[in-house]
Design an enzyme around this catalytic site. Structure first.
Site, short mmCIF file in Angstrom:
data_model
loop_
_atom_site.label_atom_id
_atom_site.label_comp_id
_atom_site.label_asym_id
_atom_site.label_seq_id
_atom_site.Cartn_x
_atom_site.Cartn_y
_atom_site.Cartn_z
N TYR A 153 30.31 -0.29 6.46
CA TYR A 153 30.43 1.01 5.78
C TYR A 153 30.16 0.85 4.28
O TYR A 153 29.41 1.64 3.68
CB TYR A 153 31.83 1.59 6.02
CG TYR A 153 32.07 2.90 5.30
CD1 TYR A 153 31.54 4.09 5.78
CD2 TYR A 153 32.81 2.95 4.11
CE1 TYR A 153 31.75 5.30 5.11
CE2 TYR A 153 33.03 4.14 3.44
CZ TYR A 153 32.50 5.32 3.95
OH TYR A 153 32.70 6.51 3.29
N LYS A 157 27.21 2.67 2.04
CA LYS A 157 27.45 3.55 0.89
C LYS A 157 26.77 2.99 -0.37
O LYS A 157 26.36 3.75 -1.24
CB LYS A 157 28.95 3.76 0.69
CG LYS A 157 29.58 4.57 1.83
CD LYS A 157 29.15 6.03 1.80
CE LYS A 157 28.64 6.59 3.08
NZ LYS A 157 28.28 8.01 3.01
N1 LIG Z 1 37.02 11.17 3.43
C1 LIG Z 1 36.95 10.24 2.50
O1 LIG Z 1 37.99 9.71 2.04
C2 LIG Z 1 35.63 9.81 1.95
C3 LIG Z 1 35.64 8.87 0.91
C4 LIG Z 1 34.42 8.46 0.39
C5 LIG Z 1 33.24 8.98 0.88
N2 LIG Z 1 33.26 9.87 1.90
C6 LIG Z 1 31.96 10.36 2.41
O2 LIG Z 1 31.97 11.77 2.51
C7 LIG Z 1 31.12 12.19 3.59
C8 LIG Z 1 31.88 13.14 4.48
O3 LIG Z 1 33.02 12.45 5.01
P1 LIG Z 1 34.25 13.22 5.66
O4 LIG Z 1 35.46 12.53 5.17
O5 LIG Z 1 34.11 14.66 5.48
O6 LIG Z 1 34.05 12.81 7.20
P2 LIG Z 1 34.39 13.61 8.54
O7 LIG Z 1 35.53 14.52 8.32
O8 LIG Z 1 34.45 12.59 9.60
O9 LIG Z 1 33.07 14.53 8.74
C9 LIG Z 1 31.83 13.90 8.94
C10 LIG Z 1 30.79 14.95 9.26
O10 LIG Z 1 29.56 14.28 9.59
C11 LIG Z 1 29.14 14.70 10.89
N3 LIG Z 1 28.41 13.65 11.61
C12 LIG Z 1 28.83 12.38 11.84
N4 LIG Z 1 27.90 11.75 12.61
C13 LIG Z 1 26.92 12.63 12.86
C14 LIG Z 1 25.72 12.59 13.61
N5 LIG Z 1 25.36 11.50 14.29
N6 LIG Z 1 24.94 13.68 13.66
C15 LIG Z 1 25.30 14.80 13.00
N7 LIG Z 1 26.43 14.92 12.29
C16 LIG Z 1 27.24 13.85 12.23
C17 LIG Z 1 30.43 15.04 11.60
O11 LIG Z 1 30.16 15.83 12.76
P3 LIG Z 1 31.28 15.88 13.96
O12 LIG Z 1 32.39 16.71 13.40
O13 LIG Z 1 30.56 16.51 15.10
O14 LIG Z 1 31.66 14.46 14.22
C18 LIG Z 1 31.18 15.78 10.50
O15 LIG Z 1 30.69 17.10 10.33
C19 LIG Z 1 30.66 10.91 4.29
O16 LIG Z 1 29.36 10.59 3.88
C20 LIG Z 1 31.65 9.86 3.80
O17 LIG Z 1 31.10 8.56 3.80
C21 LIG Z 1 34.43 10.31 2.45
#
Ligand SMILES: NC(=O)c1ccc[n+]([C@@H]2O[C@H](COP(=O)([O-])OP(=O)(O)OC[C@H]3O[C@@H](n4cnc5c(N)ncnc54)[C@H](OP(=O)(O)O)[C@@H]3O)[C@@H](O)[C@H]2O)c1
Length: 257
Positions: A153, A157
């Site tokens: 991961y 990133k």
């Molecule tokens: N949350 C954190 O603390 C955090 C920290 C740093 C960076 N980020 C970054 O922020 C971004 C969003 O993260 P999040 O926390 O919102 O994650 P999340 O709640 O798990 O949501 C991820 C989203 O991506 C979609 N997705 C995943 N795999 C996919 C695929 N194969 N095809 C189409 N859609 C797909 C998911 O769809 P489904 O709902 O259908 O699975 C969901 O809509 C990511 O890039 C992550 O690396 C998050």
């Protein structure tokens, strides 16, 4: 009013950024992996202009999404938000033979960038974990190394940050930036995540639409609307070109000049 497309916006930060932008009167197009999730997405934000459908864990799915985006676009901004986290217990291989984390987190934003008609602004979701990434293309598909989900991961990133800066350098007419949203309790972040959820979608939405001089920059990396330092390799033009070349070979599609 701007037209903004957000990948992976059926849940989490993508959906939250869409909600923020729609509340400000912008036209928002969301994206879901399949028809069932598209239904959930429409219900979560009925004001959205549309929901594009396609699974970003395959090259075929990425191409479907790009086709729909080009039919519904052009967009003023695209937020490359879709991602999967650091908890996969083993290497998951995709139908293209790639590591799942790499294909969704890195190859998808690369190929969508290359295929979708060039918007005015691009935003790539990175993470503070990118600073622990390995700036190496020695074994990006985890075929020889023992699997380490957190490392895979972090690497992905770092590559997203490299991609944002590579695009900023290659396309001077486009504002291309990366965002660290903080560690927040989405499904990916988990219930114990300590950062402020209300701030987590703000910076990507701001970079996508704001006319604030601080947001109309390119090649930046932001946390809560403030610049932050990155892994030094992210600014290495040789490494940027190596990553672009690698993604070109995997996808069969070059980033247009
Ligand atoms: N949350 C954190 O603390 C955090 C920290 C740093 C960076 N980020 C970054 O922020 C971004 C969003 O993260 P999040 O926390 O919102 O994650 P999340 O709640 O798990 O949501 C991820 C989203 O991506 C979609 N997705 C995943 N795999 C996919 C695929 N194969 N095809 C189409 N859609 C797909 C998911 O769809 P489904 O709902 O259908 O699975 C969901 O809509 C990511 O890039 C992550 O690396 C998050």
């Amino acid at each position: 009013m701007s037209r903004v497309f957000i990948t992976g916006s059926s849940d989490g930060l993508g959906l939250m950024a869409g909600q923020l932008l729609a509340a400000e009167g912008h036209s928002v197009t969301l994206h879901a992996r399949n028809d069932s999730r598209a239904g959930d997405t429409r219900a979560a934000l009925p004001q959205a202009d549309g929901v594009l459908v396609g699974d970003l864990s395959s090259l075929a799915g990425m191409r479907q999404v790009a086709e729909q985006a080009n039919a519904a676009g052009p967009y003023d901004a695209v937020i490359h938000n879709a991602g999967i986290g650091y908890r996969e217990p083993r290497r998951i291989g995709t139908e293209d033979g790639l590591a799942h984390v790499f294909e969704v987190n890195v190859l998808a934003p690369y190929l969508l960038t290359a295929l979708i008609e060039r918007p005015g602004r691009l935003v790539y979701l990175s993470s503070g974990m990118h600073r622990g990434g390995n700036a190496s293309l020695d074994d990006p598909q985890w075929e020889r190394r023992r699997w380490d989900g957190a490392q895979a991961y972090s690497d992905s990133k770092l590559f997203d940050t490299v991609l944002a800066f590579a695009v900023a350098r290659r396309w001077p007419d486009v504002l291309s930036n990366a965002v660290e949203p903080g560690w927040v309790p989405t499904r990916m972040g988990g219930p114990g995540a300590p950062d402020d959820m209300s701030l987590a979608p703000v910076t990507q939405a701001w970079l996508a639409v704001s006319s604030d001089p601080a947001a109309t920059v390119s090649g930046g990396y932001f946390y809560h609307q403030q610049p932050r330092t990155t892994h030094p390799a992210a600014r290495d033009a040789v490494f940027q070109d190596a990553l672009l070349g690698y993604c070109t070979r995997l996808s069969g599609t070059e980033l247009p000049r």
